[in-house]
Design an enzyme around this catalytic site. Structure first.
Site, PDB file in Angstrom:
ATOM      1  CB  VAL A 261     -22.458  35.929  56.781  1.00 61.78           C
ATOM      2  CG1 VAL A 261     -22.959  34.996  55.705  1.00 61.78           C
ATOM      3  CG2 VAL A 261     -21.033  36.372  56.497  1.00 61.78           C
TER       4      VAL A 261
ATOM      5  CB  ALA B  61     -26.050  30.616  62.462  1.00 56.87           C
TER       6      ALA B  61
ATOM      7  CB  ALA C  52     -27.918  29.148  56.247  1.00 56.71           C
ATOM      8  CG  ASP C  53     -29.989  34.062  59.383  1.00 53.94           C
ATOM      9  OD1 ASP C  53     -30.310  35.235  59.176  1.00 53.94           O
ATOM     10  OD2 ASP C  53     -30.809  33.140  59.497  1.00 53.94           O
ATOM     11  NE  ARG C  54     -21.982  35.102  60.405  1.00 48.17           N
ATOM     12  CZ  ARG C  54     -21.225  36.202  60.489  1.00 48.17           C
ATOM     13  NH1 ARG C  54     -19.926  36.124  60.374  1.00 48.17           N
ATOM     14  NH2 ARG C  54     -21.792  37.376  60.692  1.00 48.17           N
TER      15      ARG C  54
END
Length: 384
Positions: free
Chosen positions: A102, A268, A258-260
């Site tokens: 995100v 995620a 974290a990526d989102r």
């Protein structure tokens, strides 16, 4: 030793280290256009949620800096409407490079806001472009400072938790991490790996453990390189060995990036993170997520709505490295480790760890834990 870097930028020159060649070869490649930036992200020459936000922002700044110097004057500098059409198209294109992280969307939204704010007060196109150039550079420049802040928040929270539980950590803390979240995944210092670095710098770390995930994923190799460069005591383990590690060694925490992060705290991250979270819960080991505010997506209610990137099946069949044993040559080779023509390959880049398995979520603003008696979700409002 000097810390590793993923991006080098100057007035209008932009370079990235080709992470596909690490750890055996360090090669910087030039990014000369927004198309180059898109390709570098898509092919994972650069990776890590913060880094894949910084690169597009810097590529936009580079593009516009060159535009200001161009002769004849580019059409998009002739009117506000032309500028908006041009920039909106570029940002929409860059946003398609990887869907899960995100931070990329947060960076493009910042630039969109700068563009729209300039148009709303009727600034001249060149003035708006100068604002966009400054904002693009700020996206990258702000990353290092906030990484150090969240690393300290996370490190101090863990130290206090261990103290409160009366556990002996006189020999230091043992921490497991998943994927690479250091300087190569950010603009510097790192998120989860930043916490490990902070514990090392404050002499509170005994050993860092990190997982080797699916064959093509570079995370463990990059983490190995970063920890070696920083001279941090560390051990690499296969992701299928996490349970055994927890059974036979004293691990004080698992810390991941974290990526989102969804509104309820579902997170995620690189594939294999969910496995580690399940095992950590079984062994009552705190599971900590460390990520910038830009990673929190309040528009996504929970993890079921996070888009998960599916990588090309062939990538799960290939590994890259140097020959072993060798006589010192650094030429890289790529080999297939599965039968040719194999069908039915499941190859997601990320999985989602539910909030119920997460002990704490840390941003540059502080630490969020679940309310007393709450098991399923977080109130993230104090840290976003």
């Amino acid at each position: 030793m000097a810390p590793l870097i993923s991006i080098k930028s100057s007035e209008d020159k932009l370079e990235i280290v080709n992470q596909l060649l690490l750890p055996h070869t360090t090669e910087f490649i030039q990014i000369n256009s927004v198309e180059d930036a898109h390709d570098a992200i898509k092919t994972m020459k650069i990776r890590g949620a913060p880094a894949i936000a910084s690169l597009p922002a810097l590529s936009v700044s580079q593009h516009l800096t060159r535009g200001l110097k161009s002769s004849p004057v580019p059409d998009y500098l002739l009117s506000r409407d032309a500028l908006k059409t041009h920039i909106d198209g570029i940002l929409a294109f860059l946003y398609t490079s990887r869907p899960t992280a995100v931070n990329l969307g947060a960076a493009t939204r910042r630039l969109t806001k700068t563009l729209n704010d300039g148009i709303s007060v009727e600034k001249e196109p060149r003035e708006i472009v100068q604002d966009l150039i400054a904002e693009g550079r700020a996206v990258a420049d702000e990353d290092v400072g906030r990484n150090k802040e969240m690393a300290k928040w996370a490190g101090e929270w863990l130290i206090q938790r261990v103290r409160d539980q009366g556990l002996d950590f006189s020999r230091g803390l043992n921490v497991l991490t998943v994927c690479n979240t250091g300087s190569l995944a950010t603009s510097g210092y790192g998120t989860a790996l930043g916490m490990i670095t902070y514990l090392h710098e404050t002499q509170k770390l005994a050993k860092a453990y990190y997982t080797q995930t699916a064959p093509y994923h570079q995370g463990s190799r990059l983490t190995a390189l970063e920890l070696q460069t920083l001279q941090i005591p560390s051990v690499m383990i296969c992701d299928t060995m996490v349970g055994s590690l927890f059974q036979h060694h004293s691990i004080h925490a698992v810390v991941v990036g974290a990526d989102r992060i969804a509104k309820n705290g579902d997170t995620a991250n690189k594939i294999g993170t969910y496995n580690a979270a399940v095992l950590a819960a079984r062994h009552k080991i705190p599971f900590i997520v460390v990520a910038p505010i830009s990673t929190v997506d309040l528009d996504v209610a929970d993890g079921s709505h996070i888009p998960i990137e599916q990588r090309p099946p062939i990538e799960a069949c290939l590994v890259r490295g140097i020959r072993y044993p060798n006589s010192g040559e650094s030429e890289q080779v790529q080999v297939m480790i599965t039968p040719p023509g194999l069908e039915g390959i499941y190859n997601p880049s990320f999985d989602v760890t539910p909030a119920s398995l997460i002990t704490a979520i840390v941003t540059e603003k502080g630490v969020a834990v679940k309310a007393e008696g709450e098991t399923s979700g977080f109130d993230l409002s104090p840290i976003v």
